[in-house]
Motif scaffolding. Structure first.
Motif, short mmCIF file in Angstrom:
data_model
loop_
_atom_site.label_atom_id
_atom_site.label_comp_id
_atom_site.label_asym_id
_atom_site.label_seq_id
_atom_site.Cartn_x
_atom_site.Cartn_y
_atom_site.Cartn_z
N ALA A 141 11.87 -5.77 0.54
CA ALA A 141 12.73 -4.90 1.35
C ALA A 141 11.87 -3.99 2.23
CB ALA A 141 13.63 -4.08 0.43
N GLU A 142 10.82 -3.48 1.64
CA GLU A 142 9.94 -2.58 2.38
C GLU A 142 9.23 -3.33 3.52
OE1 GLU A 142 10.00 0.56 1.88
OE2 GLU A 142 8.38 1.08 3.28
N ALA A 143 8.80 -4.56 3.22
CA ALA A 143 8.11 -5.35 4.26
C ALA A 143 9.05 -5.58 5.44
CB ALA A 143 7.64 -6.68 3.68
N LEU A 144 10.33 -5.85 5.16
CA LEU A 144 11.28 -6.03 6.27
C LEU A 144 11.41 -4.73 7.05
CD1 LEU A 144 13.36 -7.68 7.87
CD2 LEU A 144 15.10 -6.83 6.29
N ALA A 145 11.46 -3.61 6.34
CA ALA A 145 11.59 -2.32 7.03
C ALA A 145 10.38 -2.08 7.93
CB ALA A 145 11.73 -1.20 6.00
N VAL A 146 9.20 -2.48 7.48
CA VAL A 146 7.99 -2.33 8.32
C VAL A 146 8.13 -3.22 9.56
CG1 VAL A 146 5.49 -2.75 8.43
CG2 VAL A 146 6.49 -1.74 6.36
N ALA B 180 14.15 1.77 3.01
CA ALA B 180 14.33 0.42 3.58
C ALA B 180 15.80 0.20 3.93
CB ALA B 180 13.86 -0.64 2.58
N ARG B 181 16.70 0.68 3.07
CA ARG B 181 18.13 0.50 3.36
C ARG B 181 18.54 1.27 4.61
NH1 ARG B 181 20.53 2.83 -1.41
NH2 ARG B 181 22.59 2.22 -0.77
N THR B 182 17.95 2.45 4.78
CA THR B 182 18.29 3.25 5.97
C THR B 182 17.80 2.52 7.23
OG1 THR B 182 18.06 5.19 4.62
CG2 THR B 182 18.06 5.55 7.00
N THR B 183 16.58 2.00 7.16
CA THR B 183 16.03 1.28 8.33
C THR B 183 16.89 0.06 8.65
OG1 THR B 183 13.84 1.96 7.66
CG2 THR B 183 13.96 0.11 9.20
N LEU C 262 0.82 -1.22 0.00
CA LEU C 262 0.00 0.00 0.00
C LEU C 262 0.85 1.27 0.00
CD1 LEU C 262 -2.79 -1.05 2.55
CD2 LEU C 262 -2.98 -0.83 0.06
N GLU C 263 2.02 1.19 0.61
CA GLU C 263 2.76 2.44 0.84
C GLU C 263 4.03 2.63 0.01
OE1 GLU C 263 3.34 2.77 5.05
OE2 GLU C 263 1.19 2.81 5.42
N LEU C 264 4.47 1.61 -0.69
CA LEU C 264 5.72 1.77 -1.45
C LEU C 264 5.56 2.89 -2.48
CD1 LEU C 264 8.54 0.18 -1.72
CD2 LEU C 264 7.58 -0.60 -3.88
N PRO C 265 6.49 3.84 -2.50
CA PRO C 265 6.37 4.91 -3.51
C PRO C 265 6.27 4.31 -4.92
CG PRO C 265 8.12 5.39 -1.94
CD PRO C 265 7.64 4.00 -1.63
N THR C 266 5.38 4.88 -5.73
CA THR C 266 5.08 4.31 -7.04
C THR C 266 6.34 4.10 -7.88
OG1 THR C 266 3.02 5.47 -6.91
CG2 THR C 266 3.61 4.63 -9.09
N ASP C 267 7.25 5.06 -7.84
CA ASP C 267 8.47 4.94 -8.65
C ASP C 267 9.24 3.66 -8.36
OD1 ASP C 267 7.97 7.27 -9.81
OD2 ASP C 267 9.59 8.41 -8.82
#
Ligand SMILES: Cc1ncc(COP(=O)(O)O)c(C=O)c1O
Length: 478
Positions: A345-350, A149-152, A131-136
Motif C-alpha cells: 500500500a505504501e509503495a503505491l502511495a509513493v 496510504a489510504r489518504t493518498t 525504508l520509510e514505513l512507520p515501524t508500528d
C-alpha cells in the motif's frame, strides 16, 4: 469474544442478532472459507457453551441449524463434525497443473501488458516504502491501517474518478474478487440473499458472491449498459453488481440516463449498487465517465484494483463503502491473509505521490489505444466478414463471427495455431435465446489485446482469419 474450535480460534462478533445466530454465522463462514476443513470435530456443546459464557441450548441450536443446512454431521456417540463437501466450501485443492506458457498470440481478455510493468519505478517505490514505513505498521496487514496510504489513494481516486473523498470509507483489499468476498459476507449477514448481475459478465466476481451465499440473478445488457427496467421485475433483489465504465464483456458504458435510473432504483428498494470500476483508467475517445460512487456515496460500493493498471501479481485493490457497512466489515472475523501488505500500500502511495502512477497510466492508455486501432484495422483487412463492437476503451473487443461459425470451434482450432482465444459464451449466465439483442458480444469471441505483442497484432488477425475461413470451408464441405 473468541472461541476455540478444533485448531482455530474464531471471533464471535458482538452486535445485532441473537447469540445463536452469531454463533452459527461465525461457524458457517469458517467452514465456507476453509478455516474449518471437512472432518474437523466441533467441541461438545457443553464445552463451547462454557467458553462462550452462554447456555448449552444456544450451542445445540446453532449446531442443529448448521446440521440442517448440510454443514455439520452429528453421529451418535461421537463428535459433531464438519461435513465433507459442505455447501459453499471450496473443493479440496486439486494438484496444480504445470504453468502453461502464455500463447504466442495472446488474445485472452483480462490480461494487461505484462511486459510494460514499470519494474524500475515499482522497485524504487517499494524500496522507499520499506525504508520509510512507520515501524508500528510493520505489525500487520493493511486493511484500514495505513492511514497515509489510504489518504493518498483516496485523493487520487477523487481526482481521477470523482469518488467521495473520505479515506475512512476506503479499505485496502487484495483485488476485486477478494473485495466481493468480504462484501458478500457483510451483505448476507444483513439479510441479502440475491444479487442482480449483468448477463453477460465476468464469472470471477459472481462465483465468489455465490460461494458466499448470494445467488446471482441475471439481468440483460443492451447498448446503454445494464437494462435497469429489468431490476424492477425481480423479487427479493436489492443489490446489483455492474461495470458502468466499460461493461465486461459487451464493451458498452452505462448511459447517463441509466445511471440515474439505477441510483433511483437503489433508493426505491433501499438497496445498494456494487460498482466494479473495471477498465475505468482506459478510455481512448475522451475522459472517462466519473464513478457512480461519487454520485451517491450512500448507495454505491466501489471496487477497484491494480490488476489491469499494473499487474494482478501486486495483489492490491480497494473497496469504498458507505460508513455503516464499514462498521459491519470490521465486525467480521477477517482472515488476515486477504488484505494486502502495508508495504504494498505504501509503495503505491509513493508511486502516486511522485506522479509515476499517473505517468504509467498515460503511457498505457496510449499504448493500448494504438494497439486497439491496429487490431481493428488488421481484422478489417483479414477478416472483413466479422465485426467488432464496443467503445474505444479497455483491453478487450467483442468480435461477432460470420454467421454459422461456431466460436468454440474457432477457440479450439486457434489454440493449435498459437492463438489464445475465448468464446463470448463463456461469460453468459443464460444461453443466448434466439437472435441476440445485445450489441455484443453475440455469438463470437471476446478478444483481449492487453498482452498481445504489438509486432504480432497483424499476424494474429491473419491467423484468426485462416482459422475462420478453414472452418467455413469445412462447414461447406459437410
Ligand atoms: C470485469 C472484471 N472486474 C474485475 C476484475 C479484476 O479482478 P481482481 O482485482 O480480483 O484481479 C477483472 C479481472 O479480469 C474483471 O474481468
Amino acid at each position: 469474544m473468541s472461541i476455540t474450535v478444533g485448531p482455530v480460534e474464531l471471533i464471535l462478533p458482538t452486535g445485532p442478532g441473537s447469540l445463536t445466530l452469531r454463533l452459527s454465522t461465525t461457524l458457517r463462514e469458517a467452514i465456507q472459507s476453509g478455516r474449518l476443513p471437512a472432518g474437523t470435530a466441533l467441541p461438545p456443546s457443553r464445552v463451547l457453551a462454557a467458553e462462550a459464557g452462554c447456555s448449552r441450548w444456544v450451542v445445540t441450536e446453532a449446531y442443529g441449524q448448521l446440521g440442517a443446512e448440510g454443514y455439520l454431521v452429528a453421529t451418535t456417540g461421537s463428535a459433531t463434525r464438519v461435513r465433507a463437501a459442505a455447501p459453499g466450501t471450496a473443493p479440496p485443492p486439486s494438484p496444480q497443473p504445470p504453468p502453461q506458457p502464455r500463447p504466442r498470440y495472446d488474445l485472452t481478455p483480462g490480461v494487461p501488458d505484462l511486459a510494460a510493468f514499470p519494474r524500475a519505478r515499482w522497485a524504487e517505490a517499494y524500496r522507499q516504502a520499506v525504508l520509510e514505513l512507520p515501524t508500528d505498521l510493520l505489525a500487520g496487514r493493511a486493511l484500514v491501517a495505513t492511514t497515509a496510504a489510504r489518504t493518498t489513494l483516496t485523493g487520487f481516486l477523487h481526482r481521477t474518478r470523482q469518488v467521495q473523498e473520505d479515506p475512512t470509507q476506503l479499505s485496502l483489499t487484495t483485488g476485486s474478487a477478494a473485495a466481493i468476498g468480504w462484501l458478500t459476507a457483510v451483505l448476507v449477514r444483513l439479510g441479502h440473499t440475491r444479487v442482480a448481475v449483468e448477463d453477460p459478465s465476468w464469472p470471477g466476481l459472481r462465483a465468489v458472491a455465490r460461494r458466499g451465499g448470494l445467488e446471482p440473478v441475471p439481468v440483460r445488457v443492451d447498448a446503454h449498459g445494464l437494462v435497469v427496467e429489468d431490476l424492477h421485475r425481480l423479487r427479493d433483489v436489492r443489490l446489483v453488481l455492474v461495470t458502468p465504465a466499460h461493461q465486461f464483456p459487451a464493451g458498452v458504458a452505462l448511459s447517463a440516463g441509466r445511471r440515474l435510473e439505477l441510483l433511483e432504483w437503489a433508493r426505491s428498494v433501499d438497496g445498494l449498487v456494487i460498482e466494479d470500476d473495471y477498465d475505468a483508467d482506459f478510455r481512448y475517445d475522451g475522459r472517462p465517465v466519473a464513478s457512480l460512487q461519487g454520485m451517491d456515496p450512500d448507495r454505491v460500493v466501489l471496487l477497484g484494483s491494480l490488476s489491469k493498471a499494473l499487474s494482478p501479481a501486486i495483489e492490491m485493490g480497494w473497496l469504498i463503502m458507505p460508513q455503516p457497512l464499514i462498521m459491519d466489515l470490521l465486525g467480521l472475523d477477517l482472515d488476515r491473509i486477504i488484505s494486502p501488505s502495508p508495504l504494498t500500500a505504501e509503495a503505491l502511495a509513493v508511486m502516486i505521490d511522485r506522479g509515476w502512477y499517473e505517468r504509467h497510466l498515460r503511457a498505457q492508455r496510449l499504448r493500448y489505444r494504438r494497439r486497439r486501432e491496429h487490431l481493428i484495422a488488421a481484422l478489417a483487412e483479414h477478416l472483413p466478414q466479422a465485426s467488432v463492437s464496443g467503445l474505444a476503451a479497455g483491453l478487450h473487443l467483442p468480435l461477432r463471427l460470420p454467421d454459422g461459425v461456431d466460436a468454440g470451434a474457432v477457440v479450439r482450432a486457434g489454440a493449435r495455431r498459437g492463438l489464445g482465444l475465448v468464446s463470448a459464451d463463456r461469460y453468459r449466465m443464460r444461453p443466448a435465446a434466439g437472435p441476440v439483442q445485445t450489441p455484443g458480444p453475440g455469438p463470437g469471441l471476446v478478444l483481449g489485446f492487453g498482452n498481445l505483442r504489438d509486432r504480432r497484432v497483424g499476424e494474429a488477425a491473419e491467423r484468426l482469419a485462416h482459422v475462420v475461413s478453414n472452418l467455413i470451408h469445412s462447414n461447406l464441405g459437410d
